[in-house]
Structure formats: C-alpha cells, structure tokens
Motif scaffolding. Structure first.
Motif, PDB file in Angstrom:
ATOM      1  N   ALA A 156       0.834  -1.204   0.000  1.00  0.00           N
ATOM      2  CA  ALA A 156       0.000   0.000   0.000  1.00  0.00           C
ATOM      3  C   ALA A 156       0.865   1.248   0.000  1.00  0.00           C
ATOM      4  O   ALA A 156       1.905   1.309   0.672  1.00  0.00           O
ATOM      5  CB  ALA A 156      -0.923   0.006   1.214  1.00  0.00           C
TER       6      ALA A 156
ATOM      7  N   LEU B 162       0.622   5.270   0.886  1.00  0.00           N
ATOM      8  CA  LEU B 162      -0.232   6.209   1.615  1.00  0.00           C
ATOM      9  C   LEU B 162       0.425   7.579   1.662  1.00  0.00           C
ATOM     10  O   LEU B 162       1.659   7.692   1.706  1.00  0.00           O
ATOM     11  CB  LEU B 162      -0.477   5.712   3.045  1.00  0.00           C
ATOM     12  CG  LEU B 162      -1.092   4.320   3.187  1.00  0.00           C
ATOM     13  CD1 LEU B 162      -0.004   3.320   3.574  1.00  0.00           C
ATOM     14  CD2 LEU B 162      -2.205   4.312   4.214  1.00  0.00           C
TER      15      LEU B 162
ATOM     16  N   SER C 237      -3.647   8.824   4.591  1.00  0.00           N
ATOM     17  CA  SER C 237      -4.756   8.568   3.668  1.00  0.00           C
ATOM     18  C   SER C 237      -4.237   7.657   2.560  1.00  0.00           C
ATOM     19  O   SER C 237      -3.074   7.736   2.163  1.00  0.00           O
ATOM     20  CB  SER C 237      -5.309   9.871   3.086  1.00  0.00           C
ATOM     21  OG  SER C 237      -4.284  10.591   2.410  1.00  0.00           O
ATOM     22  N   LEU C 238      -5.086   6.788   2.069  1.00  0.00           N
ATOM     23  CA  LEU C 238      -4.670   5.769   1.101  1.00  0.00           C
ATOM     24  C   LEU C 238      -4.547   6.357  -0.296  1.00  0.00           C
ATOM     25  O   LEU C 238      -5.442   7.057  -0.778  1.00  0.00           O
ATOM     26  CB  LEU C 238      -5.693   4.626   1.096  1.00  0.00           C
ATOM     27  CG  LEU C 238      -5.401   3.454   0.152  1.00  0.00           C
ATOM     28  CD1 LEU C 238      -4.133   2.724   0.583  1.00  0.00           C
ATOM     29  CD2 LEU C 238      -6.596   2.502   0.121  1.00  0.00           C
TER      30      LEU C 238
ATOM     31  N   PHE D 158      -3.131   0.561  -3.705  1.00  0.00           N
ATOM     32  CA  PHE D 158      -2.584  -0.674  -3.155  1.00  0.00           C
ATOM     33  C   PHE D 158      -2.622  -1.764  -4.215  1.00  0.00           C
ATOM     34  O   PHE D 158      -3.424  -1.728  -5.159  1.00  0.00           O
ATOM     35  CB  PHE D 158      -3.338  -1.103  -1.893  1.00  0.00           C
ATOM     36  CG  PHE D 158      -4.756  -1.512  -2.137  1.00  0.00           C
ATOM     37  CD1 PHE D 158      -5.079  -2.845  -2.386  1.00  0.00           C
ATOM     38  CD2 PHE D 158      -5.783  -0.577  -2.132  1.00  0.00           C
ATOM     39  CE1 PHE D 158      -6.391  -3.232  -2.602  1.00  0.00           C
ATOM     40  CE2 PHE D 158      -7.092  -0.955  -2.353  1.00  0.00           C
ATOM     41  CZ  PHE D 158      -7.398  -2.292  -2.595  1.00  0.00           C
TER      42      PHE D 158
ATOM     43  N   GLN E 199     -10.294  -2.889   0.200  1.00  0.00           N
ATOM     44  CA  GLN E 199     -10.315  -1.430   0.344  1.00  0.00           C
ATOM     45  C   GLN E 199     -11.160  -1.028   1.558  1.00  0.00           C
ATOM     46  O   GLN E 199     -10.821  -0.105   2.286  1.00  0.00           O
ATOM     47  CB  GLN E 199     -10.860  -0.781  -0.924  1.00  0.00           C
ATOM     48  CG  GLN E 199     -10.709   0.741  -0.930  1.00  0.00           C
ATOM     49  CD  GLN E 199     -10.936   1.320  -2.309  1.00  0.00           C
ATOM     50  OE1 GLN E 199     -11.519   0.681  -3.180  1.00  0.00           O
ATOM     51  NE2 GLN E 199     -10.474   2.534  -2.525  1.00  0.00           N
TER      52      GLN E 199
ATOM     53  N   LEU F 291      -9.101  -1.710   4.633  1.00  0.00           N
ATOM     54  CA  LEU F 291      -8.077  -0.685   4.854  1.00  0.00           C
ATOM     55  C   LEU F 291      -8.695   0.594   5.449  1.00  0.00           C
ATOM     56  O   LEU F 291      -8.042   1.321   6.200  1.00  0.00           O
ATOM     57  CB  LEU F 291      -7.355  -0.366   3.552  1.00  0.00           C
ATOM     58  CG  LEU F 291      -6.421  -1.476   3.040  1.00  0.00           C
ATOM     59  CD1 LEU F 291      -5.853  -1.113   1.675  1.00  0.00           C
ATOM     60  CD2 LEU F 291      -5.290  -1.724   4.033  1.00  0.00           C
ATOM     61  N   LYS F 292      -9.951   0.846   5.137  1.00  0.00           N
ATOM     62  CA  LYS F 292     -10.628   1.998   5.729  1.00  0.00           C
ATOM     63  C   LYS F 292     -10.877   1.792   7.220  1.00  0.00           C
ATOM     64  O   LYS F 292     -11.133   2.750   7.956  1.00  0.00           O
ATOM     65  CB  LYS F 292     -11.950   2.263   5.013  1.00  0.00           C
ATOM     66  CG  LYS F 292     -11.768   2.841   3.617  1.00  0.00           C
ATOM     67  CD  LYS F 292     -13.112   3.103   2.948  1.00  0.00           C
ATOM     68  CE  LYS F 292     -12.909   3.702   1.555  1.00  0.00           C
ATOM     69  NZ  LYS F 292     -14.206   3.964   0.875  1.00  0.00           N
TER      70      LYS F 292
ATOM     71  N   ILE G 218      -6.697   2.000   8.671  1.00  0.00           N
ATOM     72  CA  ILE G 218      -6.032   3.314   8.653  1.00  0.00           C
ATOM     73  C   ILE G 218      -6.499   4.219   9.796  1.00  0.00           C
ATOM     74  O   ILE G 218      -5.675   4.861  10.443  1.00  0.00           O
ATOM     75  CB  ILE G 218      -6.221   3.989   7.275  1.00  0.00           C
ATOM     76  CG1 ILE G 218      -5.420   3.206   6.218  1.00  0.00           C
ATOM     77  CG2 ILE G 218      -5.750   5.442   7.313  1.00  0.00           C
ATOM     78  CD1 ILE G 218      -5.650   3.661   4.791  1.00  0.00           C
TER      79      ILE G 218
END
Length: 487
Positions: free
Chosen positions: A380, A382, A398-399, A402, A424, A427-428, A431
């Motif tokens: 990923a 970021l 923040s992403l 990835f 996704q 990952l939210k 993070i």
C-alpha cells in the motif's frame, strides 16, 4: 529566567560524546531567537540586581582639622536598577556574548559618623551609581556525564561614577562621602555584580536536566536526542546535530540503514529551524515492527453496519465460492500485519509511506478455534499529512493505492482481483486505527515549558554536503518552528 534559560539551553542542548554518528535531526537557533531570549531575560536580571544584599560598611577617614572620623553605612538597599541598553550575540566557536551598557543603580540607607570622641551625627542617603557596564561570554560544554553545562566566562562589571544625596548632617560631610564613601560603595556593588550574573547563568544547568535526551513515547518505543557532534556556532546562528533515533524500550538495536548527512537551508528569518530526516521516521517504523506492534486483528464487530460486506463465509461465497462450501456459515477474522518495516520518503510538500503487509484470513470454528484460509500480500502507498501539535510532531494517513497478490492458500487457487473492493473497505478500518496513534505524535527536542508559537512546516530537499557544491540531494523534512514574542 526560564525563557532565556530555554534559549541558552537549546544552544547547549544535548552534549554526550557521540562523535562520528550522523545526525537524524538538526536544530538551528538564529540571532533573532537569541534576541527574543534577551527580551525575556533582561527583566529577570533586573529583578536579581534589585535583590543584591549590600553589607553594612564601617571605617574611618581623615578629615582636615578634625582628625579621624568614624563612619558606618547601614540598612543599604538597592532601590532601582535600569539597564537601557543590552545586546546578545554569537561568538563563533564558543557560545553567546552578553553586553549591558549605560545602566544605573540607585541605593539608599542610613549613615552615622562619630569624631572627636563625643560628637556624632546621622541621617539618610541616596546614592546613584551611573555608567553600569556588564560584559560576559556564556560558554557551552559537556559536564562529563553526557549532559550540557553552561558557565559565565570573562565577566567584567564596571560603574563609572556616583552621586550621593545626604539628608541630615552638615555640609562638610558631603565631600567626605562623595569621595571616599562613594568609591567604597561603587567597589562593593561592582564586586557583587559578576558573581550574581554567573550564579544566574549557572542556574540554567538545572533546566538542562529537563532536556528530553531520551524520551519514552509508549510501551514500545523511546526516542533519543543527543548531540552527535559539538554545536557549530557561527556569527549568525548555532546549529545542533541531534541523533534523532527511535529505539525499543531498553534495547538500542541499530537498523540496517543509516542517516545521510544533510544541512539546513541558510534561511535565518525566523527564530528556530528544525530539520527531521526520513531516517528518524524510518527508525520509528523499524522499532515498532521489531516490537510486533504493527498488527491489527479485525472482527465483524469492527465493520460499520452500513458497509455492504460482513466478515463471514457467506459474504465470501460470491468472491471465493469454495470458502462457503468448506466452511459454511462461519464468522471470520483478519490479521493485518507488517511484513517489513514501513518506509517513509519525503519530497517537496509531500510525505509518502510505503507499507508491505500481509493479511491472514481465518474462519472461526464453532469451538472458536481459528482455521487459516489464505494469506494475501498487500503493498500500500499512503500519503501523510504532517503537522505540529503542542510539542509533538503528528500525522494523518490517507490511502493512495494498493496492490494485492496471493501469498498462500489453504483452500485451493482463486483469483484475488475480486477481493480488491473488500480489501479497500478493510483498509478503511485499519487506517483510522493507525491515525489515532499518529495523531498523538512523537515529542520534538524540547525543554521545560518551551512552546511553539505559530509553527510553520514545509517539506523540501536540501543539498548533501552543500559546502562541497555536490549535486547529490538528500530528502529531509524541515519543521520551521517560529518562537514569536508574546508581548
């Protein structure tokens, strides 16, 4: 005198013998920063001078036609002190100079005389001593235990002339006091000024003990700020090279990478400049990875109800059909873990974090045991918003993007591309958990009660060994911390 002490302590800051180690953090204190310390410190020095204790003075002096006249001056107090002109400056290779000129001191007290064995007289007096000049140099060195120490060197104090005003007594006494007594009082005041200045400079060393040379951050990590070389004092600024390295608590293990030498930009418009290299940030990633802190277990309870996916095998039926067949109607759990230490890079106005992680997916059996289904490799990228909060450097991720691939499967082959949307969402969840920690920040080099006022932060590239005019560049995060007078 704390604010002046803080300025001087930053000059002297962190003096263990770690020569040969390249700095991860650099701090530059400019002439403007010194002048701010001067504005705060001079009123404190005035207060100290007013508290000078003048001892009782006794003696005798020969007076024409009268003979010996015994006198005593008692109850002497400093009534007022003015220091209208003062200046601080940097002495290249040494430290700080302090020059005070055109000052004056008003004193008062009682006088008494006796002569011819039986005649006595008494009254009060006011004595104004003008032309007060104080010059001293504040040197900086180590105290031998790894802590910095300052002292006053080459202090000189002088009082050019005095004027006495008597109340009571005869007029002929005026000449006697104006000559012999004036000189004696001047000499006594002059004798006490330099020790007082030295004593108060010496008190700065007590504040040195508050320097966060080694600061615990949490149960996993601590950061070390120690001078890697002696402070470099020029005519316009002092630059400090600090270690700026994270360690596991009580275990100082070196990472496989090392800091690259860098220098701060020549800008000197502000009071204080601080440069934090990518090495410092990456040493943090190395430490937290070693401590096993870069992992997060995700359960269905952590997924908001509004999300379209639930963390169970039924959800995965459409994505990976064999999961629902082999493990029907079971809840699932994820373990997100750093495969390697995350890497931070700095570019102008941009901070990027590259994270290489694994996501292990489990099915939760009816007896609560976990069965490993598959392991994903996730790379990923970021972006980080970095800012100063109070005395800490903090951030928020923040992403950007990835990539995923299948590391190991225990349920047979399957395509990972359909998992992208699900991942996704995961990952939210991950993070924000990381951001909670990052928003606490890690401590910047500091001593007691120093605060950053209106700090500005920019990210730029600066030259490697600029004095040699090489074209190599080293990425460095410059934190421009501006100490503005709150007057």
């Amino acid at each position: 005198m704390l604010s002046l002490c803080c300025i001087l302590a930053l000059l002297a800051s962190f003096c263990p013998d770690t020569s040969g180690t390249t700095a991860g953090v650099k701090v530059k204190l400019t002439q403007k920063g010194l002048e701010y310390g001067q504005k705060i410190g001079i009123p404190i020095l005035l207060k100290k001078l007013k508290a000078i204790d003048l001892p009782e003075m006794n003696g005798s002096v020969g007076v024409f036609l009268i003979g010996r006249v015994a006198y005593s001056l008692t109850g002497m107090k400093v009534l007022n002190v003015r220091l209208p002109q003062s200046a601080v400056g940097l002495v290249p290779g040494i430290g700080v100079s302090l020059i005070i000129s055109d000052g004056y001191i008003d004193t008062g007290g009682n006088w008494r005389v006796k002569f011819l064995g039986f005649i006595s007289d008494s009254g009060t007096f006011d004595l104004s001593v003008c032309g007060l000049t104080i010059t001293t140099t504040i040197t900086i060195k180590s105290d031998g235990t790894g802590r910095p120490m300052v002292r006053s060197a080459n202090c000189e104090a002088s009082l050019s002339h005095a004027r006495i005003r008597l109340r009571g007594g005869a007029s002929w006494l005026y000449n006697m006091f104006n000559g012999y007594i004036n000189k004696k009082v001047r000499k006594e005041l002059q004798r006490k000024i330099c020790p007082l200045v030295s004593e108060n400079i010496q008190k700065i060393n007590s504040y040195m003990k508050t320097l966060n040379v080694l600061k615990k951050i949490d149960r996993y990590a601590e950061i070390e700020y120690g001078l890697t070389e002696s402070p470099v004092v020029s005519v316009s600024s002092t630059e400090l090279s600090l270690k700026g390295e994270f360690y596991n608590i009580g275990v100082h293990k070196k990472p496989a990478f090392a800091p690259t030498p860098f220098s701060l930009p020549p800008n000197e418009r502000n009071m204080l400049y601080m440069g934090i290299s990518a090495f410092t940030a990456n040493s943090a990633g190395f430490v937290y990875k070693n401590a096993g802190a870069l992992r997060l277990r995700i359960t269905d309870k952590m997924i908001p109800r509004a999300f379209p996916y639930r963390l169970n095998t039924k959800t995965f039926e459409a994505l990976i059909p064999q999961i629902a067949k082999q493990y029907p109607n079971m809840m699932m759990k994820l373990l997100v873990k750093a495969a390697t230490a995350p890497t931070v890079t700095f570019a102008p106005n941009n901070v990027t974090l590259q994270a290489n992680t694994t996501v292990t997916v489990y099915a939760i059996q009816p007896n609560t045991t976990l069965t490993t289904l598959f392991i994903l490799n996730v790379d990923a990228s970021l972006s980080a918003h970095v800012y100063v909060i109070r005395k800490n450097l903090a951030g928020k991720l923040s992403l950007n993007k990835f990539n995923i691939d299948l590391g190991t499967s225990y349920i047979g082959p399957f395509k990972v591309k359909p998992l992208a949307s699900f991942l996704q969402i995961m990952l939210k969840i991950v993070i924000p958990h990381v951001n909670v920690i990052l928003q606490r920040g890690f401590p910047l080099p500091n001593i007691a009660n120093i605060s950053l006022v209106k700090p500005r932060l920019v990210i730029m590239k600066v030259s490697l060994y600029p004095s040699y005019e090489q074209t190599w560049m080293h990425e460095v995060l410059n934190v421009l911390c501006i100490y503005e007078p709150l007057l």
